[in-house]
Design a protein around this motif. Structure first.
Motif, PDB file in Angstrom:
ATOM      1  N   LEU A 178       0.705   4.406  -3.438  1.00 12.72           N
ATOM      2  CA  LEU A 178       0.542   3.013  -3.043  1.00 12.72           C
ATOM      3  C   LEU A 178       1.106   2.779  -1.637  1.00 12.72           C
ATOM      4  CD1 LEU A 178      -0.339   0.234  -3.907  1.00 12.72           C
ATOM      5  CD2 LEU A 178       1.910  -0.123  -4.867  1.00 12.72           C
TER       6      LEU A 178
ATOM      7  N   LEU B 101      -3.894  -9.246  -9.316  1.00 15.76           N
ATOM      8  CA  LEU B 101      -3.661  -7.833  -9.005  1.00 15.76           C
ATOM      9  C   LEU B 101      -2.339  -7.362  -9.597  1.00 15.76           C
ATOM     10  CD1 LEU B 101      -4.766  -5.339  -7.492  1.00 15.76           C
ATOM     11  CD2 LEU B 101      -3.394  -6.031  -5.551  1.00 15.76           C
ATOM     12  N   ASP B 102      -1.354  -8.269  -9.604  1.00 11.98           N
ATOM     13  CA  ASP B 102      -0.042  -7.907 -10.129  1.00 11.98           C
ATOM     14  C   ASP B 102      -0.125  -7.522 -11.600  1.00 11.98           C
ATOM     15  OD1 ASP B 102       2.619  -7.399  -9.948  1.00 11.98           O
ATOM     16  OD2 ASP B 102       3.263  -9.467 -10.150  1.00 11.98           O
TER      17      ASP B 102
ATOM     18  N   LEU C 180      -1.524  -3.924 -11.342  1.00 14.42           N
ATOM     19  CA  LEU C 180      -0.740  -3.009 -10.511  1.00 14.42           C
ATOM     20  C   LEU C 180       0.735  -3.042 -10.883  1.00 14.42           C
ATOM     21  CD1 LEU C 180      -0.473  -1.090  -8.120  1.00 14.42           C
ATOM     22  CD2 LEU C 180      -0.341  -3.054  -6.619  1.00 14.42           C
TER      23      LEU C 180
ATOM     24  N   VAL D 176      -3.584   1.268  -9.578  1.00 15.77           N
ATOM     25  CA  VAL D 176      -3.786   0.932  -8.173  1.00 15.77           C
ATOM     26  C   VAL D 176      -5.270   0.700  -7.951  1.00 15.77           C
ATOM     27  CG1 VAL D 176      -3.472   1.675  -5.807  1.00 15.77           C
ATOM     28  CG2 VAL D 176      -1.846   2.393  -7.545  1.00 15.77           C
ATOM     29  N   SER D 177      -5.629  -0.513  -7.560  1.00 15.09           N
ATOM     30  CA  SER D 177      -7.043  -0.831  -7.339  1.00 15.09           C
ATOM     31  C   SER D 177      -7.285  -1.141  -5.868  1.00 15.09           C
ATOM     32  CB  SER D 177      -7.454  -2.030  -8.191  1.00 15.09           C
ATOM     33  OG  SER D 177      -8.676  -2.544  -7.732  1.00 15.09           O
TER      34      SER D 177
ATOM     35  N   HIS E 176     -10.456  -4.775  -5.668  1.00 19.70           N
ATOM     36  CA  HIS E 176     -10.283  -5.990  -6.454  1.00 19.70           C
ATOM     37  C   HIS E 176     -11.183  -7.119  -5.971  1.00 19.70           C
ATOM     38  CE1 HIS E 176      -8.082  -6.957  -9.923  1.00 19.70           C
ATOM     39  NE2 HIS E 176      -7.579  -8.070  -9.462  1.00 19.70           N
TER      40      HIS E 176
ATOM     41  N   ASP F 247      -4.283   8.780 -10.229  1.00 20.00           N
ATOM     42  CA  ASP F 247      -4.187   7.742  -9.204  1.00 20.00           C
ATOM     43  C   ASP F 247      -5.334   7.755  -8.210  1.00 20.00           C
ATOM     44  OD1 ASP F 247      -1.999   6.314  -9.712  1.00 20.00           O
ATOM     45  OD2 ASP F 247      -0.838   6.983  -7.970  1.00 20.00           O
TER      46      ASP F 247
ATOM     47  N   ARG G  22       3.071   2.072 -18.038  1.00 25.99           N
ATOM     48  CA  ARG G  22       3.241   2.251 -16.599  1.00 25.99           C
ATOM     49  C   ARG G  22       4.366   3.247 -16.304  1.00 25.99           C
ATOM     50  NH1 ARG G  22       6.101  -2.627 -13.921  1.00 25.99           N
ATOM     51  NH2 ARG G  22       7.757  -1.614 -15.084  1.00 25.99           N
TER      52      ARG G  22
ATOM     53  N   TYR H  43      -6.997  -4.976 -17.742  1.00 22.71           N
ATOM     54  CA  TYR H  43      -7.944  -4.903 -16.622  1.00 22.71           C
ATOM     55  C   TYR H  43      -8.936  -6.062 -16.712  1.00 22.71           C
ATOM     56  CZ  TYR H  43     -10.794  -2.577 -13.088  1.00 22.71           C
ATOM     57  OH  TYR H  43     -11.468  -2.277 -11.939  1.00 22.71           O
TER      58      TYR H  43
ATOM     59  N   MET I 120      -3.653  -6.595  -1.701  1.00 20.99           N
ATOM     60  CA  MET I 120      -2.665  -5.547  -1.978  1.00 20.99           C
ATOM     61  C   MET I 120      -1.458  -5.751  -1.079  1.00 20.99           C
ATOM     62  SD  MET I 120      -3.091  -2.288  -3.529  1.00 20.99           S
ATOM     63  CE  MET I 120      -3.884  -0.935  -2.802  1.00 20.99           C
TER      64      MET I 120
ATOM     65  N   ALA J 229       5.674  -6.197  -6.241  1.00 21.88           N
ATOM     66  CA  ALA J 229       4.841  -6.100  -7.441  1.00 21.88           C
ATOM     67  C   ALA J 229       5.717  -6.038  -8.684  1.00 21.88           C
ATOM     68  CB  ALA J 229       3.948  -4.861  -7.350  1.00 21.88           C
TER      69      ALA J 229
END
Lengths: 287, 334
Positions: free
Chosen positions: A92, B58-59, B62, B68-69, B72, B121, B204, B225, B260, B268
């Motif tokens: 990331l 997103l949070d 992620l 990890v996108s 989005h 990932d 996670r 998701y 992001m 995050a």
């Protein structure tokens, strides 16, 4: 336009993509560093060629080594200063970092040379087409195929047969053990990064005619480099090479036969391939 | 300790974690007070609220599920186009458009969720990036529906609940967006502190351990998701309705990258991260654009590089320490 001509155009396109992406296949594929800024080095190479030709009247062929060297130097400096602290960080962080670099590169290039498409005039011996057994082949495309083909062979040889290659593979597999064996891992990575950036620069220079060049280049082609590497797999140079060929031919063919689909085919193929072979098309499964 | 005791203790700690901290009320009161304090900045505030909702979405994946996108924007765009098309062809009622936009994005999330469950990932990164770009290409080639490069124009919105009319200064827009943000935030807060949310965090942090303690990982990830996609769809719908315009820009890569960035700035895995990040990002962008309108991206990029290279720990460490001090023994992080 015959099928064979499309095939040759596609191969030339794929060859340029391969040279552009070969550096990334080392950083992303081997060193597992998500470097979305790879295209920025390609853009630097492209602009070196354009500016040398437009402003200083340097002949096209002479600008190619310059494009390689300037991009390689930029790569070396950035690796030493900014990239190295990022190796150990999360994907990331690497993504954010390299997107930041791309944003900076795009805006800086816009500021320096303006946002218009750049055009170069190739020397006359690379212009036009000639017939080979009834198939019309563009001279420039043939030149690109030969040059990039030789580069691909040299890369494969350097990676598989030389001492440098075996040391690099060792360093990538287990940096700590390699260091213990006396392999200068840090310097090795720096040189590899510089060569990869240089190749991207060379690819950018060769690609001005085929891909176009403007400051959004790093963003526009980012996905193509990533496709080459992720689809090609990470264990060899040959994987990305064939992936690049496939991509080049599919893209040129797609644009010719179904122009309204645009890049849809490429992205669709990528997503499908990644689902079927998450480790890459030609990769042996690696845990 | 007996099972009943243990269950009671776990339930107790969940209830405690759900309790609102005084500092949280301050955040929302401030957000509401901005309505009166900055009457000239309501359009900007509206943008911040929408971006915060997008970052919140997103949070969810992620920060809480570790996905990890990089695509989005696909869901933002889906929500925006759906809401826009509903307004143009079906009904001008904003709430109907909002709900259908959310549903459409959620559906897209549900359909694409099997794609992100596979691989590592990097594969995930590429697949989400691919989905985002596919949506952009799709919207571009379906010109008869989406207006192609020109976008959807002439969206006229009706009154909210038949009472509040959209105005030029963003008064209704900000109130509307802030309300939706607040409601969805409360829901998200509830979800991440539920057993479901805890199981996500377990996945996670250590998928192997989570799987062996019986968490059905694929189902949980698919669910979150889908939820995240619906949230992004709500942000898209708000964007379409309050700006009364939708273009290909909502699907562009920079949208995915920006959100992001916003989340990383704010932090995050901390629901307020998206809100803080959105405020900082928009104000920064607004300020930079004021003195260098054409090249603001350069400064954002520089900020980002410096931030990741050195500042992230410093800044977040500072915020965390502050939160810890303010909230005393009860521990910050909501």
């Amino acid at each position: 336009m015959t099928l064979l001509t499309i095939l040759i155009d596609g191969i030339a396109y794929g060859m340029v993509l391969f040279v552009l992406a070969s550096g990334l296949s080392v950083t992303l594929g081997l060193m597992n560093f998500v470097n979305l800024a790879h295209g920025a080095f390609a853009m630097v190479g492209g602009y070196v060629t354009v500016l040398l030709m437009q402003r200083l009247g340097v002949p096209f062929l002479a600008t190619l080594p310059a494009a390689f060297l300037v991009a390689a130097a930029a790569g070396l400096v950035l690796e030493r200063t900014l990239y190295r602290p990022m190796y150990a960080k999360s994907h990331l962080d690497q993504v954010m970092f390299s997107i930041g670099l791309v944003f900076m590169a795009v805006a800086a290039m816009k500021y320096a040379v303006g946002s218009q498409q750049q055009i170069i005039s190739l020397p006359s011996f690379l212009l036009g087409r000639f017939d080979v057994f009834g198939v019309s082949v563009g001279r420039y495309r043939l030149f690109v195929i030969v040059l990039c083909g030789l580069l691909a062979l040299a890369l494969h040889w350097g990676f598989v047969k030389t001492r440098f290659g075996s040391r690099l593979r060792a360093a990538v597999d287990d940096a700590r053990v390699a260091r213990g064996l006396g392999i200068p891992v840090t310097a090795l990575f720096a040189v590899t990064f510089a060569v990869g950036s240089g190749l991207a620069g060379l690819g950018g220079a060769l690609g001005v005619e085929l891909l176009g060049l403007d400051p959004t280049f790093p963003l526009k082609f980012m996905i193509y480099f990533l496709i080459v590497v992720t689809v090609g797999g990470t264990t060899t140079i040959t994987g990305p090479f064939f992936a690049a060929m496939l991509l080049g031919v599919a893209d040129v063919g797609g644009k010719y036969f179904i122009p309204q689909a645009g890049a849809f085919i490429i992205y669709g193929v990528m997503v499908a391939l990644l689902i079927l072979r998450p480790e890459g098309l030609f990769a042996r499964s690696r845990s | 300790m007996s099972t009943a005791d243990l269950t009671a203790r776990v339930r107790g700690s969940l209830v405690l974690a759900r309790k609102w901290h005084p500092a949280e009320f301050v955040v929302w009161v401030m957000a509401a007070a901005a309505f009166v304090l900055f009457p000239r900045q309501l359009l900007l505030l509206n943008e911040i609220a929408i971006l915060a909702l997008f970052a919140l979405s997103l949070d969810l994946i992620l920060g809480y599920a570790g996905i990890v996108s990089l695509g989005h924007a696909a869901f933002l765009g889906m929500g925006a186009y759906t809401a826009g098309l509903i307004a143009l062809h079906v009904t001008a009622d904003p709430l109907v458009g909002l709900v259908i936009g959310m549903a459409a994005s959620g559906l897209l999330g549900l359909v694409t969720s099997p794609l992100v469950l596979k691989g590592n990932d990097l594969t995930r990164l590429m697949v989400t990036l691919g989905i985002g770009l596919l949506m952009l290409e799709l919207a571009n080639s379906l010109g008869w529906l989406t207006g192609g490069a020109d976008g959807l124009q002439g969206i006229a919105m009706g009154k909210i609940l038949g009472l509040f009319e959209f105005d030029l200064f963003g008064k209704t827009a900000y109130a509307y967006s802030l309300t939706v943000l607040f409601l969805l935030f409360v829901l998200a807060r509830r979800i991440v502190h539920s057993p479901f949310g805890l199981s996500l965090r377990a996945v996670r942090d250590n998928p192997l351990r989570a799987a062996s303690s019986g968490v059905p990982i694929p189902w949980r990830l698919a669910a979150v998701y889908t939820l995240s996609a619906a949230y992004a769809g709500a942000a898209g719908a708000l964007l379409a309705q309050t700006t009364q315009f939708v273009s290909l820009d909502v699907l562009d890569f920079h949208r995915s990258a920006d959100v992001m960035l916003v989340l990383i700035i704010g932090g995050a895995g901390w629901l307020y991260g998206g809100i803080v990040g959105a405020a900082v990002f928009k104000l920064l962008q607004d300020w930079i654009a004021w003195f260098t309108p054409q090249y603001w991206q350069f400064w954002i990029g520089l900020f980002l590089v410096a931030f990741v290279l050195g500042g992230r720990e410093i800044l977040h460490g500072g915020i965390r320490a502050l939160v810890a001090r303010v909230s005393g023994r009860r521990g910050g992080g909501s």
